[in-house]
Design a protein around this motif. Structure first.
Motif, PDB file in Angstrom:
ATOM      1  N   MET A   1       0.787  -1.148  -0.120  1.00 32.30           N
ATOM      2  CA  MET A   1      -0.215  -0.024  -0.112  1.00 32.30           C
ATOM      3  C   MET A   1       1.086   1.391   0.052  1.00 32.30           C
ATOM      4  SD  MET A   1      -3.310  -0.784  -0.249  1.00 32.30           S
ATOM      5  CE  MET A   1      -3.732   0.621  -0.149  1.00 32.30           C
ATOM      6  N   ALA A   2       1.978   1.208   0.773  1.00 38.07           N
ATOM      7  CA  ALA A   2       2.898   2.303   0.823  1.00 38.07           C
ATOM      8  C   ALA A   2       3.193   2.779  -0.738  1.00 38.07           C
ATOM      9  CB  ALA A   2       3.959   2.159   1.606  1.00 38.07           C
ATOM     10  N   PHE A   3       3.700   1.587  -1.489  1.00 42.58           N
ATOM     11  CA  PHE A   3       4.111   1.779  -2.798  1.00 42.58           C
ATOM     12  C   PHE A   3       2.936   2.667  -3.834  1.00 42.58           C
ATOM     13  CE2 PHE A   3       4.917   0.611  -7.274  1.00 42.58           C
ATOM     14  CZ  PHE A   3       6.341   0.481  -7.317  1.00 42.58           C
ATOM     15  N   ILE A   4       1.777   2.172  -3.629  1.00 38.62           N
ATOM     16  CA  ILE A   4       0.604   2.798  -4.146  1.00 38.62           C
ATOM     17  C   ILE A   4       0.477   4.329  -3.899  1.00 38.62           C
ATOM     18  CG2 ILE A   4      -1.787   2.581  -4.511  1.00 38.62           C
ATOM     19  CD1 ILE A   4      -1.500  -0.400  -4.633  1.00 38.62           C
ATOM     20  N   ARG A   5       0.475   4.379  -2.585  1.00 39.53           N
ATOM     21  CA  ARG A   5       0.286   5.763  -1.805  1.00 39.53           C
ATOM     22  C   ARG A   5       1.382   6.696  -2.379  1.00 39.53           C
ATOM     23  NH1 ARG A   5      -1.809   3.851   3.544  1.00 39.53           N
ATOM     24  NH2 ARG A   5       0.379   2.956   3.732  1.00 39.53           N
ATOM     25  N   ALA A   6       2.583   6.189  -2.319  1.00 40.36           N
ATOM     26  CA  ALA A   6       3.812   7.011  -2.661  1.00 40.36           C
ATOM     27  C   ALA A   6       3.725   7.194  -4.313  1.00 40.36           C
ATOM     28  CB  ALA A   6       5.085   6.321  -2.869  1.00 40.36           C
ATOM     29  N   GLU A   7       3.166   6.468  -5.105  1.00 37.66           N
ATOM     30  CA  GLU A   7       2.833   6.861  -6.699  1.00 37.66           C
ATOM     31  C   GLU A   7       1.896   7.725  -6.987  1.00 37.66           C
ATOM     32  OE1 GLU A   7       5.363   5.873  -9.407  1.00 37.66           O
ATOM     33  OE2 GLU A   7       6.303   6.002  -7.554  1.00 37.66           O
ATOM     34  N   VAL A   8       0.704   7.553  -6.150  1.00 32.50           N
ATOM     35  CA  VAL A   8      -0.605   8.448  -6.635  1.00 32.50           C
ATOM     36  C   VAL A   8      -0.580   9.602  -6.003  1.00 32.50           C
ATOM     37  CG1 VAL A   8      -1.935   6.449  -7.050  1.00 32.50           C
ATOM     38  CG2 VAL A   8      -2.004   7.147  -4.815  1.00 32.50           C
ATOM     39  N   LEU A  20      -4.069   4.512 -10.918  1.00 29.87           N
ATOM     40  CA  LEU A  20      -4.381   3.156 -10.161  1.00 29.87           C
ATOM     41  C   LEU A  20      -4.687   1.905 -10.928  1.00 29.87           C
ATOM     42  CD1 LEU A  20      -6.734   5.030  -7.395  1.00 29.87           C
ATOM     43  CD2 LEU A  20      -4.577   3.662  -6.939  1.00 29.87           C
ATOM     44  N   GLN A  21      -5.357   2.070 -12.150  1.00 25.73           N
ATOM     45  CA  GLN A  21      -5.354   1.126 -13.037  1.00 25.73           C
ATOM     46  C   GLN A  21      -4.339   0.621 -13.347  1.00 25.73           C
ATOM     47  OE1 GLN A  21      -7.915   3.182 -15.865  1.00 25.73           O
ATOM     48  NE2 GLN A  21      -9.787   2.363 -15.173  1.00 25.73           N
ATOM     49  N   LEU A  22      -3.428   1.151 -13.588  1.00 25.55           N
ATOM     50  CA  LEU A  22      -2.174   0.761 -14.037  1.00 25.55           C
ATOM     51  C   LEU A  22      -1.323  -0.138 -12.912  1.00 25.55           C
ATOM     52  CD1 LEU A  22       0.545   0.630 -15.843  1.00 25.55           C
ATOM     53  CD2 LEU A  22       1.179   2.760 -15.083  1.00 25.55           C
ATOM     54  N   LEU A  23      -1.400   0.603 -11.591  1.00 26.37           N
ATOM     55  CA  LEU A  23      -0.713  -0.020 -10.636  1.00 26.37           C
ATOM     56  C   LEU A  23      -1.363  -1.414 -10.084  1.00 26.37           C
ATOM     57  CD1 LEU A  23      -0.257   3.109  -8.338  1.00 26.37           C
ATOM     58  CD2 LEU A  23       1.351   1.663  -9.419  1.00 26.37           C
ATOM     59  N   ALA A  24      -2.712  -1.526 -10.477  1.00 21.63           N
ATOM     60  CA  ALA A  24      -3.598  -2.878 -10.384  1.00 21.63           C
ATOM     61  C   ALA A  24      -2.917  -3.858 -11.220  1.00 21.63           C
ATOM     62  CB  ALA A  24      -5.221  -2.715 -10.393  1.00 21.63           C
ATOM     63  N   LYS A  25      -2.369  -3.564 -12.164  1.00 21.20           N
ATOM     64  CA  LYS A  25      -2.017  -4.326 -13.233  1.00 21.20           C
ATOM     65  C   LYS A  25      -0.501  -4.841 -12.789  1.00 21.20           C
ATOM     66  CE  LYS A  25      -4.322  -3.845 -17.416  1.00 21.20           C
ATOM     67  NZ  LYS A  25      -4.229  -3.191 -18.848  1.00 21.20           N
ATOM     68  N   THR A  26       0.201  -3.964 -12.207  1.00 21.37           N
ATOM     69  CA  THR A  26       1.586  -4.217 -12.390  1.00 21.37           C
ATOM     70  C   THR A  26       2.212  -4.399 -10.736  1.00 21.37           C
ATOM     71  OG1 THR A  26       1.922  -1.606 -12.343  1.00 21.37           O
ATOM     72  CG2 THR A  26       2.239  -2.965 -14.322  1.00 21.37           C
ATOM     73  N   VAL A  27       1.178  -4.105  -9.766  1.00 24.37           N
ATOM     74  CA  VAL A  27       1.817  -4.334  -8.381  1.00 24.37           C
ATOM     75  C   VAL A  27       0.909  -5.160  -7.496  1.00 24.37           C
ATOM     76  CG1 VAL A  27       2.214  -3.025  -6.069  1.00 24.37           C
ATOM     77  CG2 VAL A  27       2.802  -1.921  -8.282  1.00 24.37           C
ATOM     78  N   MET A  28      -0.291  -5.272  -7.695  1.00 21.92           N
ATOM     79  CA  MET A  28      -1.098  -6.086  -7.051  1.00 21.92           C
ATOM     80  C   MET A  28      -1.016  -7.541  -7.402  1.00 21.92           C
ATOM     81  SD  MET A  28      -2.483  -3.954  -5.302  1.00 21.92           S
ATOM     82  CE  MET A  28      -4.021  -3.465  -4.457  1.00 21.92           C
ATOM     83  N   VAL A  70      10.398  -2.232  -2.430  1.00 12.82           N
ATOM     84  CA  VAL A  70       9.412  -2.876  -3.330  1.00 12.82           C
ATOM     85  C   VAL A  70       9.935  -2.788  -4.417  1.00 12.82           C
ATOM     86  CG1 VAL A  70       6.910  -2.837  -3.884  1.00 12.82           C
ATOM     87  CG2 VAL A  70       7.489  -2.416  -1.361  1.00 12.82           C
ATOM     88  N   THR A  71      10.184  -3.779  -5.342  1.00 19.93           N
ATOM     89  CA  THR A  71      10.484  -3.609  -7.038  1.00 19.93           C
ATOM     90  C   THR A  71       9.342  -4.174  -7.750  1.00 19.93           C
ATOM     91  OG1 THR A  71      12.878  -3.692  -6.217  1.00 19.93           O
ATOM     92  CG2 THR A  71      12.308  -4.029  -8.568  1.00 19.93           C
ATOM     93  N   ALA A  72       9.030  -3.451  -8.707  1.00 16.87           N
ATOM     94  CA  ALA A  72       7.739  -3.774  -9.480  1.00 16.87           C
ATOM     95  C   ALA A  72       8.273  -3.796 -10.880  1.00 16.87           C
ATOM     96  CB  ALA A  72       6.555  -3.046  -9.551  1.00 16.87           C
ATOM     97  N   SER A  73       8.522  -5.151 -11.584  1.00 19.13           N
ATOM     98  CA  SER A  73       9.131  -5.152 -12.623  1.00 19.13           C
ATOM     99  C   SER A  73       8.336  -4.617 -13.971  1.00 19.13           C
ATOM    100  CB  SER A  73       9.799  -6.790 -13.101  1.00 19.13           C
ATOM    101  OG  SER A  73       8.576  -7.546 -13.227  1.00 19.13           O
ATOM    102  N   GLY A  74       7.061  -4.712 -13.718  1.00 22.72           N
ATOM    103  CA  GLY A  74       5.949  -4.581 -14.798  1.00 22.72           C
ATOM    104  C   GLY A  74       5.682  -3.003 -14.870  1.00 22.72           C
ATOM    105  N   TYR A  75       6.057  -2.218 -13.947  1.00 24.67           N
ATOM    106  CA  TYR A  75       5.818  -0.872 -13.691  1.00 24.67           C
ATOM    107  C   TYR A  75       6.864   0.077 -13.799  1.00 24.67           C
ATOM    108  CZ  TYR A  75       4.068   3.393 -11.352  1.00 24.67           C
ATOM    109  OH  TYR A  75       3.556   4.690 -11.189  1.00 24.67           O
TER     110      TYR A  75
END
Length: 91
Positions: A1-8, A20-28, A70-75
């Protein structure tokens, strides 16, 4: 959640929704998480697949404080094709 909050943080409504739609595909998570520890237990980590890419969360101690990276390879928020990696202190 911290990753998502930091990005938005600071994004306007429309941009926030699209991000948020992009993060749902690449982080969740989109599959089973695989937790593990290094042999000397200096790091703990978990890997899981996201819909587009994968996520790795590494917990470690830095200067006596627990942190996670947290490292997201698709984001890709910087160079195209480079995973996004953010580090947070744990409370």
């Amino acid at each position: 959640m911290a990753f998502i909050r930091a990005e938005v943080e600071g994004k306007e409504e429309k941009d926030r929704v699209h991000l948020l739609q992009l993060l749902a595909k690449t982080v969740m998570p989109h599959g089973a998480a695989v937790p593990a520890k290094t042999p000397m237990e200096t790091f703990e980590y978990v890997n899981y697949p996201a819909r587009d890419g994968g996520v790795e969360i590494v917990k470690f101690i830095d200067a006596g404080k627990a942190k996670v990276t947290v490292t997201a390879s698709g984001y890709h928020s910087t160079a195209a094709g480079s995973p996004t990696s953010l580090t947070f202190e744990l409370a």
